[in-house]
Design an enzyme around this catalytic site. Structure first.
Site, PDB file in Angstrom:
ATOM      1  N   CYS A 340     -31.595  17.445  34.147  1.00  0.00           N
ATOM      2  CA  CYS A 340     -33.077  17.350  33.966  1.00  0.00           C
ATOM      3  C   CYS A 340     -33.486  16.323  32.931  1.00  0.00           C
ATOM      4  O   CYS A 340     -34.531  16.482  32.287  1.00  0.00           O
ATOM      5  CB  CYS A 340     -33.682  18.694  33.566  1.00  0.00           C
ATOM      6  SG  CYS A 340     -33.381  20.034  34.693  1.00  0.00           S
ATOM      7  N   ALA A 341     -32.663  15.313  32.720  1.00  0.00           N
ATOM      8  CA  ALA A 341     -33.012  14.358  31.659  1.00  0.00           C
ATOM      9  C   ALA A 341     -32.621  12.932  32.065  1.00  0.00           C
ATOM     10  O   ALA A 341     -31.759  12.315  31.437  1.00  0.00           O
ATOM     11  CB  ALA A 341     -32.331  14.764  30.352  1.00  0.00           C
TER      12      ALA A 341
END
Ligand SMILES: Cc1ncc(COP(=O)(O)O)c(C=O)c1O
Length: 382
Positions: A340-341
């Site tokens: 998620c980054a």
């Protein structure tokens, strides 16, 4: 099996967390702050006690400045969407999670300028790079306290000092650090902090909070959600009182009861002991992984500058294959991919494939780490 996915959510939870949640449902199941009967009062007491304990944990004098949220993402959205006005500028770091980047990219569409300060290859953020970015002025600086990919800890205190000198407010994403590193508002001199309950504070999913410093003016922060608070029911407009201004709707009382027990567990064990245990595990893990031919391990060389969140890749092998084989053949549970980054992966040079992430926790042993190293060695070979 060996659970190495504590950066996603901690497991197993302490037995006291489960017990507190059961107890809340069985003995205090009223709606906190709403009715006047004893079940409601008992529920309200548990919520308040947890609020007070969290405020103390973060060095806040007024417990009403500890706002309960569903998770860190919710807290970050309240802060980012509530603070910024069109035409303003935000400075953030190159190691942010999408819980920060997605709301910021949305705010860009609403006329806010977003400046991302690049990180070094090991995830380090340099205060001088922030100083340069802040020359253009800013309303807000948002910074991730520690990377959820490779553990790199940001120099929050130094960045906050520079931000304040430039007239900006400071919002810290402590999703990966609350319960691992000491966080004291007066020491760090920050304005807002988003944390999650389900990671290193060992609470259940559906818990977290936004903490406002004792000097922060809530008039600057518009609520994201408005509705019933159990207080000032005669008004159809949102009350200004804290924490009600930001806590509309029935709170997750059962989750908050569990979070209170998780925090008590952390305090009993002590942050120093938790950190020492994690450093011992990450030292062995990082060293062992670096010795395996073909593996690249990310993050700073100096262990003191990182939490126990370790990422690696292997040349010529998909991270998904490594993760699948660790699970299927060795019952080792980790996370693979982009975590998620995407912005942070670009900084580390691991976009778009991502990494294999190993995140031990307080119940992981050095014996577990040896088993994991043996398994990675075999997977890497064949
Ligand atoms: C750095 C960071 N920020 C924010 C989040 C979001 O946390 P939550 O799941 O509590 O919304 C995470 C969770 O993975 C994270 O690692």
């Amino acid at each position: 099996m060996i659970y190495l996915d504590n950066a996603a959510t901690s497991w197993p939870k302490p037995g006291s967390v489960t017990a507190a949640m059961t107890d809340f449902l069985e003995r205090a199941g009223g709606n906190p702050g709403r009715s006047g009967h004893r079940l409601s009062i008992a529920a309200g007491r548990i919520v308040y006690d947890t609020r007070e304990a969290l405020a103390e944990f973060f060095g806040i004098g007024d417990p009403l400045r500890m706002i309960f949220t569903l998770n860190a993402t919710h807290a970050l959205n309240i802060a980012i969407q509530g603070l910024l006005q069109p035409g303003q500028r935000v400075v953030t770091g190159g190691m942010e999670h999408n819980a920060v980047m997605r709301p910021l990219r949305e705010m860009e569409k609403r006329g806010i300028k977003v400046e991302v300060v690049p990180a070094e290859k090991d995830g380090t953020l340099s205060p001088s790079a922030f100083a340069a970015a802040l020359e253009g002025g800013a309303r807000l600086v948002v910074v991730n306290h520690a990377s959820n990919i490779c553990g790199t800890i940001a120099p929050v205190k130094e960045i906050a000092a520079l931000a304040h000198a430039a007239g900006a407010l400071v919002l810290v994403d402590a999703a990966q650090t609350a319960g691992v590193l000491p966080i004291d508002f007066p020491t760090l001199d920050i304005d807002l902090l988003a944390f999650t309950g389900h990671k290193a504070l060992h609470g259940p999913p559906g818990t977290g909070g936004l903490v406002l410093s004792d000097s922060f003016d809530p008039a600057l922060l518009n609520p994201l959600v408005r509705g019933g608070t159990g207080s000032r029911s005669e008004y159809e407009v949102q009350p200004d009182d804290l924490p009600d201004r930001y806590e509309s709707g029935t709170p997750n009382g059962v989750g908050i009861a569990g979070l209170g027990a998780g925090l008590a567990w952390v305090r009993e064990r002590g942050l120093e002991a938790i950190r020492a245990h994690e450093l011992a595990l990450s030292a062995r893990l990082r060293r062992g992984l670096a010795e395996i031919p073909g593996l690249t391990v990310y993050g700073p060389q100096n262990l003191e500058l990182a939490t126990a969140v370790i990422s690696f890749t292997q040349a010529g092998k998909r991270v998904s294959e490594i993760g699948y084989r660790l699970d299927d053949e060795y019952e080792i549970f980790c996370r693979v991919g982009l975590h998620c980054a995407p912005a942070a992966h670009r900084s580390l040079g691991t976009f778009p494939e991502g990494t294999v992430r190993l995140a031990p926790g307080p119940t992981t042993t050095l014996g577990d780490i040896e088993t994991v190293l043996g398994a990675v060695r075999k997977v890497a070979r064949a």
